[in-house]
Design a protein around this motif. Structure first.
Motif, mmCIF file in Angstrom:
data_model
loop_
_atom_site.group_PDB
_atom_site.id
_atom_site.type_symbol
_atom_site.label_atom_id
_atom_site.label_comp_id
_atom_site.label_asym_id
_atom_site.label_seq_id
_atom_site.Cartn_x
_atom_site.Cartn_y
_atom_site.Cartn_z
ATOM 1 N N ASN A 119 -4.244 6.395 -0.804
ATOM 2 C CA ASN A 119 -4.323 7.185 -2.040
ATOM 3 C C ASN A 119 -4.333 6.265 -3.251
ATOM 4 O O ASN A 119 -3.624 6.472 -4.231
ATOM 5 N N GLY B 259 3.515 4.568 -9.102
ATOM 6 C CA GLY B 259 2.241 3.987 -8.687
ATOM 7 C C GLY B 259 2.383 2.502 -8.468
ATOM 8 O O GLY B 259 3.489 1.990 -8.241
ATOM 9 N N GLY C 146 -3.335 6.963 -11.451
ATOM 10 C CA GLY C 146 -2.674 8.236 -11.704
ATOM 11 C C GLY C 146 -3.597 9.266 -12.327
ATOM 12 O O GLY C 146 -4.756 9.430 -11.911
ATOM 13 N N SER C 147 -3.113 9.950 -13.337
ATOM 14 C CA SER C 147 -3.872 11.027 -13.972
ATOM 15 C C SER C 147 -5.082 10.516 -14.738
ATOM 16 O O SER C 147 -5.935 11.314 -15.152
ATOM 17 N N GLN D 247 -4.676 7.469 -7.033
ATOM 18 C CA GLN D 247 -3.452 7.923 -7.681
ATOM 19 C C GLN D 247 -2.505 6.758 -7.927
ATOM 20 O O GLN D 247 -1.869 6.659 -8.988
ATOM 21 N N ASN E 259 -8.938 14.045 -3.330
ATOM 22 C CA ASN E 259 -9.652 12.811 -3.028
ATOM 23 C C ASN E 259 -10.953 13.083 -2.288
ATOM 24 O O ASN E 259 -11.977 12.470 -2.556
ATOM 25 N N TYR F 230 -7.419 8.746 -13.424
ATOM 26 C CA TYR F 230 -8.540 8.435 -12.535
ATOM 27 C C TYR F 230 -9.735 9.354 -12.737
ATOM 28 O O TYR F 230 -10.886 8.908 -12.711
#
Length: 846
Positions: free
Chosen positions: A502, A490, A509-510, A505, A579, A512
């Motif tokens: 994006n 990232g 990352g996870s 992410q 998204n 969000y």
């Protein structure tokens, strides 16, 4: 596009009918004791009412005008000033802007048609030898420092050093300590102590609703988690922060350069080799701030490091870096610092003989970290035309020197005066740190990163045509080389490209999904909005206005990235990407939005896909990160699939489709005997299948024992599989009847076809174990010990104990009788138990 139309809703803007009146602004000024400022517009030469009005200069200003500036500014000196501004913006639907101090590469510190709350003067520093968080019944036995939200890094570092302490801080003395922490905050000592946000013990904030809140591990824990790394101007205004400190120590530094003639093809493989050794240097405790340029003629500060050659009319490609080592153990010495670097430089020298000028300075010892830090931290320029982008690079990516060389060539070929920095800042400290409360919202990519790579682009001031070329090239070409180098990583949000694709992410990352849920809980009206920030998807800047999209026109939805997401078979077939689904959720769940569409059915599909699952307390985002074979995760997957089935039937209900789907799935699980009434009261970790729990009956309760044991076996994979097989077979029968021509019999392979359908469905949900073979086993994946699934072979599953064999037989018998192997008419559970003694007998024998 017009605001407040059928298509959009806007924040109020200067000249709109809902913009506050002068008397309302005057009342705000009075409430903040006269600290409401109305700065002259930067384009004052274009305004006839301004004393500097000059029509001849106006065209130049208009050509180079940026995104715009706030109309009013509150010079906040207390939390009451902050609250007054928040309440005013919320009441009058005015766009709000939070500005602290220092720099912001993504432009979040300013916005047009806004009220700005300037927190620079929220100051006050206190130092503690131990700290007791408010509302906690314990103290944290470490040194700590409390600073105001507007205190600058230089002020906080100075106060800490006067007490013989050190805090985690960046390299710029002008940066706001509070704002720095919201993005995670890297430091020269991150590889030792973690990110700066990891050191936070407590925040005091003003929330979007105007409440004064204390955030720590004992109260407002979700906001405490989110504010540490979740980004600024999103969850609240920080009025003070308390972070832990460490006793000061000696600090070692040495400076390294290696240079060659610009264009030398050996530069990139030499550089790739050197960078590939960064994981090893990190393991020794070293960190580095550095810079790489491909051509000295395109930068103005080439000879900023000792040992860098004078150009003398020759253009050079060069690496220049300072390497640092804290003296935290007897092994950390000037000799050990030099010894770590010398072999690497010797390798470059011998491999590329007579091609490089190489220099390593004598290692120096600073009495404290602050002594070194202050000598290199000077006031910065007021501003420049620059956009930067970054990528976090892990050890595995650095080990591939071929891929690393490709990335370096691609980035540096057009980096110009910005060049590339390859900061060695990650490593063990960032990976292993445990923040207060167990975790925080720092980008998970930091936990595996070794390097924070930063590059950027510039353009001629006021040349918008050049700017429009340079920024997309940076985003889509230059930075793509870094993304390709470590695609699963990232970027660091405090030093990143605001146009990062994006970005959810890339920046979080996870984390969000949880951040978005917290944002929508604490700020449903989007009092705070910035871009790219958590929850910003539902709005878009058009001109100098902030628009929220609230309509699907002509079968498409407009989202903040300016693209139209067409609604067609791809949506109906359930292929919405994450998204888009997040954007849809924001649009359709916000009560301010209403929609009219050309295809109502497609609109309903999107709306229902975005709607939270009923009984939301069962389904927090963290649940989806657990093993999908657990009861909660399977229930959620089945509700999603049932919702989609209902949407495709054109059915009409007096309740949301997801509520109907939930009840349908629950009813089937009750019928199947696997629903557990304890689940509605149990916490997340307590959900278990019935066969995972010890039986709750006495040995002499024979009849109940039979019933319970069959129900316990019903939750095993093999049992659920055959139950669903019977249902799938019934569905195929009904479908065949509906098509006509059914002769009362099925093709020979109907069970095979039904089983294939079930297997595909389980694979889609992530609960099919590839070790199973044609049929499931007796246990779900989450019941296995770590690594057991990989160690077992399919044949090994057949090696079971006599007790397991008995349980398997009982399970299959119960299921066989339940689903009806010999007849299409399924017996009820009572019929299964009362009309046959086989299940009873087998259970009694266990």
């Amino acid at each position: 596009m017009l605001c407040q139309s059928d298509s959009t809703i806007c924040k109020a803007f200067l000249g709109s009918s809902d913009w506050p009146s002068l008397s309302q602004w005057a009342a705000l000024n009075s409430s903040v004791s006269g600290r409401l400022l109305k700065p002259p517009p930067p384009g004052a030469v274009c305004h006839p009412g301004q004393p500097t009005y000059d029509a001849t200069k106006c065209s130049t200003v208009l050509n180079g005008c940026g995104d715009g500036y706030p109309v009013y500014v509150i010079n906040a000196t207390s939390r009451d000033d902050v609250k007054a501004g928040l309440d005013f913006a919320r009441k009058h639907n005015v766009r709000l802007n939070i500005k602290s101090t220092g720099h912001d590469y993504m432009g979040r510190s300013t916005s047009p048609n806004s009220l700005s709350i300037w927190t620079h003067h929220l100051k006050g520093i206190s130092v503690f030898q131990s700290f007791k968080p408010q509302g906690c019944d314990f103290s944290i036995d470490v040194p700590a420092i409390t600073a105001g939200g507007g205190n600058q890094m230089g002020e906080v570092n100075l106060a800490a050093s006067q007490e013989g302490l050190y805090i985690l801080s960046g390299g710029s003395e002008s940066v706001s300590y509070g704002g720095y922490l919201t993005g995670a905050g890297h430091s020269a000592l991150s590889s030792t102590y973690g990110m700066a946000a990891d050191s936070v013990l407590e925040f005091e904030v003003v929330s979007p609703s105007g409440e004064f809140l204390t955030l720590n591990e004992c109260q407002n824990q979700d906001l405490f988690w989110a504010t540490r790394g979740g980004g600024g101007s999103t969850f609240g205004v920080i009025t003070s922060v308390t972070a832990r400190a460490w006793p000061e120590f000696n600090f070692l530094t040495t400076e390294v350069t290696f240079s060659t003639t610009a264009g030398n093809p050996s530069f990139y493989p030499a550089l790739s080799y050197f960078f590939s050794q960064f994981p090893h240097l990190s393991s020794l405790g070293l960190t580095s701030y550095n810079a790489v340029i491909a051509n000295s003629s395109r930068t103005t500060n080439y000879t900023s490091f000792p040992g860098a050659p004078s150009s003398n009319g020759t253009d050079y490609a060069s690496f220049q870096g300072i390497f640092m080592l804290p003296v935290l153990s007897p092994q950390n010495t000037t000799s050990s610092l030099t010894a770590a670097l010398t072999p690497l430089l010797a390798n470059i020298s011998s491999t590329y003989r007579d091609q490089f000028i190489i220099d390593i300075s004598n290692a120096t010892t600073s009495p404290t970290f602050y002594d070194w830090w202050f000598s290199g931290s000077k006031p910065e320029n007021a501003g420049s035309d620059i956009v930067v982008g970054s990528r976090l690079i892990g050890a595995n990516a650095l080990s591939d020197t071929n891929a690393l060389e490709v990335a370096l060539r691609g980035v540096l070929i057009d980096a110009g005066p910005v060049g590339l920095t390859f900061y060695l800042l990650g490593g063990k400290g960032v990976a292993d740190v445990v923040p207060r409360g167990g975790s925080d919202a720092v980008n998970p990519a930091w936990r595996s990163a070794i390097v924070h790579a930063v590059t950027g682009t510039t353009w001629t001031p006021l040349d918008n045509a050049e700017k429009r070329k340079r920024i997309p090239y940076l985003t889509n070409t230059t930075l793509q080389y870094l993304r390709d180098l470590d695609p699963d990583s990232g970027a660091y949000v405090n030093e990143a490209d605001r146009y990062e694709p994006n970005w959810q992410q890339a920046f979080w990352g996870s984390n969000y999904e949880r951040l978005l849920e917290i944002k929508r809980t604490v700020d449903p009206g989007d009092v705070f909005w910035c871009q790219p920030c958590v929850g910003s998807e539902g709005w878009e800047i058009v001109g100098n206005k902030l628009l929220g999209w609230n309509v699907l026109n002509f079968g498409s939805v407009r989202t903040t990235n300016g693209r139209d997401h067409q609604l067609g078979n791809n949506v109906i077939e359930n292929q919405i990407n994450v998204n888009n689904e997040l954007a849809f959720a924001i649009l359709f769940e916000n009560p301010k939005f209403s929609g009219s569409v050309s295809n109502p059915r497609e609109f309903n599909i999107l709306r229902e896909r975005a709607r939270p699952i009923p009984h939301r307390e069962f389904y927090k985002p963290s649940h989806r990160q657990l093993n999908p074979s657990r009861p909660r995760q399977q229930l959620e997957a089945r509700i999603r699939e049932e919702t989609d089935r209902l949407l495709m039937t054109d059915s009409h209900f007096n309740a949301p489709f997801t509520d109907v789907a939930y009840n349908n799935v629950k009813r089937r699980w009750i019928e199947q005997g696997i629903w557990n009434n304890k689940w509605s009261q149990a916490n997340e970790s307590s959900w278990r299948w019935k066969h995972e729990e010890p039986p709750e009956y006495k040995w002499w309760w024979i009849q109940k024992r039979r019933t319970v044991e069959c129900e316990r076996q019903a939750s095993r994979p093999i049992s659920q599989f055959f139950y669903e097989l019977s249902k799938e077979r019934d569905r195929m029968e009904r479908q065949q009847r509906g098509l006509g021509g059914w002769n009362g019999t099925f093709p020979v392979d109907i069970n095979t076809e039904a089983a294939t359908n079930i297997k595909e469905r389980w694979n889609r949900w992530g609960i099919w174990n590839p070790e199973w073979g044609d049929y499931p086993g007796m246990t779900w994946a989450h019941e296995e010990s770590p690594g057991e699934e990989k160690r077992r072979s399919s044949n090994a599953q057949l090696s079971i104990t006599p007790r397991q064999l008995g349980a398997s037989i009982a399970s299959l018998v119960c299921v066989a009788l339940f689903v009806g192997f010999r007849t299409y008419a399924l017996p009820t559970k009572s019929q299964m138990l009362d009309e046959t003694g086989f299940c009873h007998n087998r259970v009694d024998e266990l």
